[in-house]
Design a protein around this motif. Structure first.
Motif, PDB file in Angstrom:
ATOM      1  N   HIS A 160     -81.122 -32.038 -57.240  1.00 59.02           N
ATOM      2  CA  HIS A 160     -81.972 -31.175 -58.059  1.00 59.02           C
ATOM      3  C   HIS A 160     -82.446 -29.966 -57.265  1.00 59.02           C
ATOM      4  N   GLN A 210     -80.864 -40.354 -64.094  1.00 60.91           N
ATOM      5  CA  GLN A 210     -80.614 -40.069 -65.501  1.00 60.91           C
ATOM      6  C   GLN A 210     -81.874 -39.743 -66.289  1.00 60.91           C
ATOM      7  N   LEU A 211     -83.024 -40.221 -65.843  1.00 61.83           N
ATOM      8  CA  LEU A 211     -84.247 -40.128 -66.634  1.00 61.83           C
ATOM      9  C   LEU A 211     -85.246 -39.095 -66.121  1.00 61.83           C
ATOM     10  N   GLY A 212     -84.949 -38.455 -64.985  1.00 60.39           N
ATOM     11  CA  GLY A 212     -85.877 -37.469 -64.451  1.00 60.39           C
ATOM     12  C   GLY A 212     -87.061 -38.114 -63.752  1.00 60.39           C
ATOM     13  N   GLY A 239     -87.501 -38.500 -69.117  1.00 60.08           N
ATOM     14  CA  GLY A 239     -86.444 -38.902 -70.045  1.00 60.08           C
ATOM     15  C   GLY A 239     -85.161 -38.116 -69.931  1.00 60.08           C
ATOM     16  N   THR A 240     -85.131 -37.069 -69.105  1.00 61.96           N
ATOM     17  CA  THR A 240     -83.945 -36.229 -68.965  1.00 61.96           C
ATOM     18  C   THR A 240     -83.710 -35.938 -67.486  1.00 61.96           C
ATOM     19  N   ARG A 241     -82.470 -35.999 -67.073  1.00 62.23           N
ATOM     20  CA  ARG A 241     -82.082 -35.691 -65.703  1.00 62.23           C
ATOM     21  C   ARG A 241     -82.557 -34.289 -65.306  1.00 62.23           C
ATOM     22  N   ARG A 279     -85.534 -33.171 -64.645  1.00 61.60           N
ATOM     23  CA  ARG A 279     -86.835 -32.756 -65.170  1.00 61.60           C
ATOM     24  C   ARG A 279     -87.889 -33.336 -64.238  1.00 61.60           C
ATOM     25  N   THR A 305     -92.933 -30.745 -66.147  1.00 65.22           N
ATOM     26  CA  THR A 305     -91.944 -29.661 -66.210  1.00 65.22           C
ATOM     27  C   THR A 305     -92.613 -28.291 -66.029  1.00 65.22           C
TER      28      THR A 305
END
Length: 276
Positions: free
Chosen positions: A62, A127-129, A158-160, A162, A185
């Protein structure tokens, strides 16, 4: 008044010195560490004395913190007894291969209100952030097991790729309980969230959109908390980094007050000082 160092009448244990990212000449990547220390000795046992992030890794690419990588390990040096043969131990935690600590450093924050520091860190999943996690030492007299355990956590975003940026802990509601503030975020949704521990979960009690405390690539998190006599305020930047704002919880909503221009992210720290 000075920037707050208290919550719920209990002194928060601030990090001693600056969080340090070590990348000395000749040091291998596997030896790099981020480490912070808490004051001690202390009256409660076990008591964390030093927390260190280790095992730098690029398995979660990231790179939101610029030169600071993700870390796969947490080491906590703890005082577990006094007048005993081995009064100190080092607890070692290794995350699964699909998780990393994506943070500038461990934080010694009293989240439970018992005067004992917990360790607060951002943990990210492939995968989930990200999610916010609170770690604690096993209570004295508890059944055998790992010395360090996850005490509570938010849900993953819930999102990679993030991420979230912690702000601070205080009694924002005035009811004697402590809450944690963070920006979810800070580069996209820019949403301040206030959460309180309930058992092993961190439950949201208030939120506010349009604010931030981090720019992509910065190896630090800007802003923080202050108390100028009327209760804790959260100091953040507007979404475009043009102005600083102070946010104070009133009921179940945040009231926002403009504090003036900021020239650069580092300049947000000047607004942590109370007006003369």
């Amino acid at each position: 008044m000075n920037t707050i160092r208290k919550a719920g009448g209990l002194a928060l244990l601030a990090v001693v010195g600056l969080a340090l990212f070590v990348a000395a000449a000749g040091m291998s990547r596997a030896q790099e560490r981020i480490s912070v220390m808490a004051e001690g000795p202390a009256a409660f046992h076990p008591w964390p004395l030093r927390a260190t992030l280790g095992g730098p890794t690029d398995r979660y690419p990231h790179n939101v913190l610029g030169s600071i990588p993700g870390f796969g390990e947490l080491f906590v040096e703890a005082e577990i007894c006094r007048d005993c043969p081995e009064p100190r131990r080092v607890a070692h935690l290794t995350l699964p291969e699909f998780r990393v600590f994506e943070d500038v450093a461990p934080r010694f924050w009293d989240v439970t209100g018992d005067g004992r520091p917990e360790i607060v860190l951002v943990e990210s999943d492939a995968q989930l952030g990200a999610r916010l996690t609170v770690w604690a030492l096993r209570p004295r007299g508890a059944q055998a097991g790992h010395l360090i355990r996850r005490l509570a956590a938010t849900e993953f975003i819930g999102t990679r790729f993030r991420w979230l940026a912690p702000v601070g802990v205080a009694d924002f509601t005035g009811d004697g309980q402590l809450e944690i503030a963070y920006v979810e975020t800070p580069h996209l949704g820019r949403t301040l969230r206030l959460v309180r521990r309930q058992s092993d979960r961190l439950i949201e009690i208030a939120s506010h959109r349009g604010v931030t405390n981090h720019r992509i690539g910065d190896p630090f998190i800007a802003g923080g908390l202050r108390d100028c006599g009327a209760g804790p305020e959260i100091i953040l930047a507007r979404a475009d980094w043009s102005r600083a704002v102070a946010l104070q919880l009133q009921g179940d909503r945040f009231a926002e007050a403009d504090l003036g221009r900021i020239d650069r992210p580092e300049g947000l720290a000047a607004h942590l000082n109370c007006p003369p």
